[in-house]
Scaffold this motif. Structure first.
Motif, PDB file in Angstrom:
ATOM      1  N   LYS A  79       0.834  -1.204   0.000  1.00  0.00           N
ATOM      2  CA  LYS A  79       0.000   0.000   0.000  1.00  0.00           C
ATOM      3  C   LYS A  79       0.872   1.258   0.000  1.00  0.00           C
ATOM      4  CE  LYS A  79      -3.777   2.278   2.493  1.00  0.00           C
ATOM      5  NZ  LYS A  79      -3.339   3.578   2.076  1.00  0.00           N
ATOM      6  N   ALA A  80       1.924   1.262   0.801  1.00  0.00           N
ATOM      7  CA  ALA A  80       2.816   2.422   0.855  1.00  0.00           C
ATOM      8  C   ALA A  80       3.492   2.641  -0.502  1.00  0.00           C
ATOM      9  CB  ALA A  80       3.864   2.233   1.945  1.00  0.00           C
ATOM     10  N   TYR A  81       3.889   1.547  -1.152  1.00  0.00           N
ATOM     11  CA  TYR A  81       4.514   1.665  -2.477  1.00  0.00           C
ATOM     12  C   TYR A  81       3.527   2.249  -3.484  1.00  0.00           C
ATOM     13  CZ  TYR A  81       6.688   0.415  -6.883  1.00  0.00           C
ATOM     14  OH  TYR A  81       7.218   0.456  -8.149  1.00  0.00           O
ATOM     15  N   ALA A  82       2.300   1.732  -3.493  1.00  0.00           N
ATOM     16  CA  ALA A  82       1.292   2.216  -4.440  1.00  0.00           C
ATOM     17  C   ALA A  82       0.965   3.684  -4.177  1.00  0.00           C
ATOM     18  CB  ALA A  82       0.031   1.365  -4.346  1.00  0.00           C
ATOM     19  N   ASP A  83       0.848   4.066  -2.914  1.00  0.00           N
ATOM     20  CA  ASP A  83       0.566   5.464  -2.576  1.00  0.00           C
ATOM     21  C   ASP A  83       1.716   6.377  -2.991  1.00  0.00           C
ATOM     22  OD1 ASP A  83      -1.845   4.656  -1.522  1.00  0.00           O
ATOM     23  OD2 ASP A  83      -1.206   4.829   0.581  1.00  0.00           O
ATOM     24  N   GLY A  84       2.940   5.930  -2.755  1.00  0.00           N
ATOM     25  CA  GLY A  84       4.111   6.720  -3.142  1.00  0.00           C
ATOM     26  C   GLY A  84       4.221   6.875  -4.648  1.00  0.00           C
ATOM     27  N   MET A  85       3.922   5.788  -5.363  1.00  0.00           N
ATOM     28  CA  MET A  85       3.985   5.844  -6.823  1.00  0.00           C
ATOM     29  C   MET A  85       2.907   6.799  -7.357  1.00  0.00           C
ATOM     30  SD  MET A  85       4.088   2.750  -9.538  1.00  0.00           S
ATOM     31  CE  MET A  85       2.399   2.592 -10.083  1.00  0.00           C
ATOM     32  N   ALA A  86       1.699   6.725  -6.810  1.00  0.00           N
ATOM     33  CA  ALA A  86       0.621   7.604  -7.258  1.00  0.00           C
ATOM     34  C   ALA A  86       0.967   9.069  -6.989  1.00  0.00           C
ATOM     35  CB  ALA A  86      -0.680   7.226  -6.575  1.00  0.00           C
ATOM     36  N   GLU A  87       1.557   9.332  -5.834  1.00  0.00           N
ATOM     37  CA  GLU A  87       1.931  10.712  -5.498  1.00  0.00           C
ATOM     38  C   GLU A  87       3.019  11.232  -6.445  1.00  0.00           C
ATOM     39  OE1 GLU A  87       3.813  13.130  -1.724  1.00  0.00           O
ATOM     40  OE2 GLU A  87       2.575  11.361  -1.334  1.00  0.00           O
ATOM     41  N   THR A  88       3.991  10.395  -6.751  1.00  0.00           N
ATOM     42  CA  THR A  88       5.051  10.787  -7.676  1.00  0.00           C
ATOM     43  C   THR A  88       4.489  11.045  -9.061  1.00  0.00           C
ATOM     44  OG1 THR A  88       6.648   9.484  -6.419  1.00  0.00           O
ATOM     45  CG2 THR A  88       7.253  10.056  -8.677  1.00  0.00           C
ATOM     46  N   LEU A  89       3.602  10.163  -9.508  1.00  0.00           N
ATOM     47  CA  LEU A  89       3.000  10.344 -10.825  1.00  0.00           C
ATOM     48  C   LEU A  89       2.203  11.641 -10.899  1.00  0.00           C
ATOM     49  CD1 LEU A  89       1.885   6.707 -11.623  1.00  0.00           C
ATOM     50  CD2 LEU A  89       3.644   8.027 -12.785  1.00  0.00           C
ATOM     51  N   LEU A  90       1.489  11.963  -9.830  1.00  0.00           N
ATOM     52  CA  LEU A  90       0.726  13.216  -9.818  1.00  0.00           C
ATOM     53  C   LEU A  90       1.639  14.423  -9.992  1.00  0.00           C
ATOM     54  CD1 LEU A  90      -2.040  12.772  -7.096  1.00  0.00           C
ATOM     55  CD2 LEU A  90      -2.336  13.285  -9.511  1.00  0.00           C
ATOM     56  N   LYS A  91       2.840  14.323  -9.445  1.00  0.00           N
ATOM     57  CA  LYS A  91       3.790  15.432  -9.577  1.00  0.00           C
ATOM     58  C   LYS A  91       4.435  15.475 -10.958  1.00  0.00           C
ATOM     59  CE  LYS A  91       4.669  15.877  -4.695  1.00  0.00           C
ATOM     60  NZ  LYS A  91       5.611  15.796  -3.589  1.00  0.00           N
ATOM     61  N   LEU A  92       4.499  14.315 -11.635  1.00  0.00           N
ATOM     62  CA  LEU A  92       5.106  14.268 -12.965  1.00  0.00           C
ATOM     63  C   LEU A  92       4.128  14.582 -14.095  1.00  0.00           C
ATOM     64  CD1 LEU A  92       7.437  11.148 -12.739  1.00  0.00           C
ATOM     65  CD2 LEU A  92       8.108  13.537 -12.883  1.00  0.00           C
ATOM     66  N   LEU A  93       2.847  14.390 -13.871  1.00  0.00           N
ATOM     67  CA  LEU A  93       1.867  14.588 -14.939  1.00  0.00           C
ATOM     68  C   LEU A  93       1.834  16.018 -15.480  1.00  0.00           C
ATOM     69  CD1 LEU A  93      -1.046  12.278 -13.799  1.00  0.00           C
ATOM     70  CD2 LEU A  93       0.692  11.872 -15.549  1.00  0.00           C
ATOM     71  N   PRO A  94       2.065  17.048 -14.683  1.00  0.00           N
ATOM     72  CA  PRO A  94       2.141  18.393 -15.275  1.00  0.00           C
ATOM     73  C   PRO A  94       3.279  18.520 -16.296  1.00  0.00           C
ATOM     74  CG  PRO A  94       1.763  18.574 -12.926  1.00  0.00           C
ATOM     75  CD  PRO A  94       2.034  17.124 -13.217  1.00  0.00           C
ATOM     76  N   VAL A  95       4.338  17.753 -16.135  1.00  0.00           N
ATOM     77  CA  VAL A  95       5.421  17.765 -17.123  1.00  0.00           C
ATOM     78  C   VAL A  95       4.894  17.235 -18.450  1.00  0.00           C
ATOM     79  CG1 VAL A  95       7.690  16.812 -17.699  1.00  0.00           C
ATOM     80  CG2 VAL A  95       7.195  17.511 -15.359  1.00  0.00           C
ATOM     81  N   ALA A  96       4.092  16.160 -18.412  1.00  0.00           N
ATOM     82  CA  ALA A  96       3.489  15.625 -19.632  1.00  0.00           C
ATOM     83  C   ALA A  96       2.573  16.672 -20.265  1.00  0.00           C
ATOM     84  CB  ALA A  96       2.717  14.348 -19.315  1.00  0.00           C
ATOM     85  N   ASP A  97       1.819  17.387 -19.429  1.00  0.00           N
ATOM     86  CA  ASP A  97       0.949  18.442 -19.958  1.00  0.00           C
ATOM     87  C   ASP A  97       1.775  19.516 -20.668  1.00  0.00           C
ATOM     88  OD1 ASP A  97      -1.238  17.150 -18.822  1.00  0.00           O
ATOM     89  OD2 ASP A  97      -1.188  18.378 -17.004  1.00  0.00           O
ATOM     90  N   ASN A  98       2.879  19.912 -20.062  1.00  0.00           N
ATOM     91  CA  ASN A  98       3.731  20.946 -20.658  1.00  0.00           C
ATOM     92  C   ASN A  98       4.324  20.485 -21.983  1.00  0.00           C
ATOM     93  OD1 ASN A  98       3.212  22.722 -18.589  1.00  0.00           O
ATOM     94  ND2 ASN A  98       5.004  22.103 -17.401  1.00  0.00           N
TER      95      ASN A  98
END
Length: 189
Positions: A79-98
Motif C-alpha cells: 500500500k505504501a509503495y502504491a501510494d508513493g507511486m501515485a503521489e510521484t505520478l501526480l507530480k510528474l503529470l504536469p510535465v506531460a501536460d507541458n
C-alpha cells in the motif's frame, strides 16, 4: 495371666482399628481411591511429555503470530509503495501536460519531431508503470467517473448537450484507479 490378657486386648484393639479402617475405605469407595491416585506425583516421562506439549503449543502460537505479522507487513508495504507511486505520478503529470502544450506551439517540424519523441518516451515509461491515459476526445459523452468538467459552453450548431467540447488536461488511471481526472469543457443546453 495379666500379661496374656494385655496381649489379647492389644491384638483385639489392633484388629478393631484395622476393621474400622477397612470399613472407612469401603464407605469412601472408589472416590477415595481416585483421590489417592490424583495425589500421586507424575513420572518424569509424564512431566517431559507435558512440557513438550506446552512448548509445541507455544511454538504454534508464535508461528501463527509471525505469519500474521508478515502478511500485515506485506500489505502495508504494498500500500505504501502504491501510494508513493501515485503521489510521484501526480507530480510528474504536469510535465506531460507541458510537453503537450509545447507540441501544440512548436515553431517548426524539427522541434515538433523532437517533442513527439520525448512524449512517446514519457508515455512508454508511464505504460511500464501500469499507468494508462484515459481516452477522451471532443464529441464524447461526459463520463463523471473519468472526467471533471471545468468549463461549460452553450451548444453550438450540430453539438449535443453533455458532450466534451475540448480536453484541457489528459486524465490517467493506474490499476483501474483514477490518478487524475481528465479536465474538459462541456456543452450545455
Amino acid at each position: 495371666m495379666a500379661k496374656k490378657d494385655n496381649k489379647t486386648t492389644d491384638s483385639k484393639a489392633g484388629e478393631a482399628e484395622a476393621k474400622a479402617a477397612d470399613e472407612a475405605a469401603e464407605e469412601k469407595g472408589p472416590a477415595a481411591e481416585e483421590k489417592a491416585e490424583e495425589v500421586k506425583e507424575p513420572t518424569p516421562l509424564e512431566k517431559a511429555q507435558a512440557l513438550a506439549e506446552d512448548y509445541k503449543r507455544k511454538w504454534y502460537n508464535v508461528s501463527a503470530e509471525y505469519d500474521n505479522y508478515r502478511k500485515r507487513n506485506n500489505t502495508a508495504v504494498a500500500k505504501a509503495y502504491a501510494d508513493g507511486m501515485a503521489e510521484t505520478l501526480l507530480k510528474l503529470l504536469p510535465v506531460a501536460d507541458n510537453f503537450g502544450y509545447a507540441l501544440d506551439s512548436a515553431p517548426d517540424e524539427k522541434a515538433r519531431t523532437g517533442i513527439e519523441k520525448v512524449i512517446k518516451s514519457f508515455n512508454t515509461i508511464l505504460a511500464s508503470m501500469g499507468v494508462e491515459e484515459i481516452p477522451v476526445k471532443p464529441g464524447d459523452p461526459v463520463d463523471e467517473s473519468d472526467m471533471e468538467a471545468v468549463l461549460s459552453f452553450p451548444c453550438g450548431e450540430g453539438e449535443t448537450p453533455n458532450t466534451v467540447k475540448t480536453v484541457l488536461k489528459k486524465g490517467y488511471r493506474s490499476q483501474g484507479k483514477v490518478i487524475r481526472y481528465a479536465q474538459v469543457s462541456v456543452t450545455t443546453e
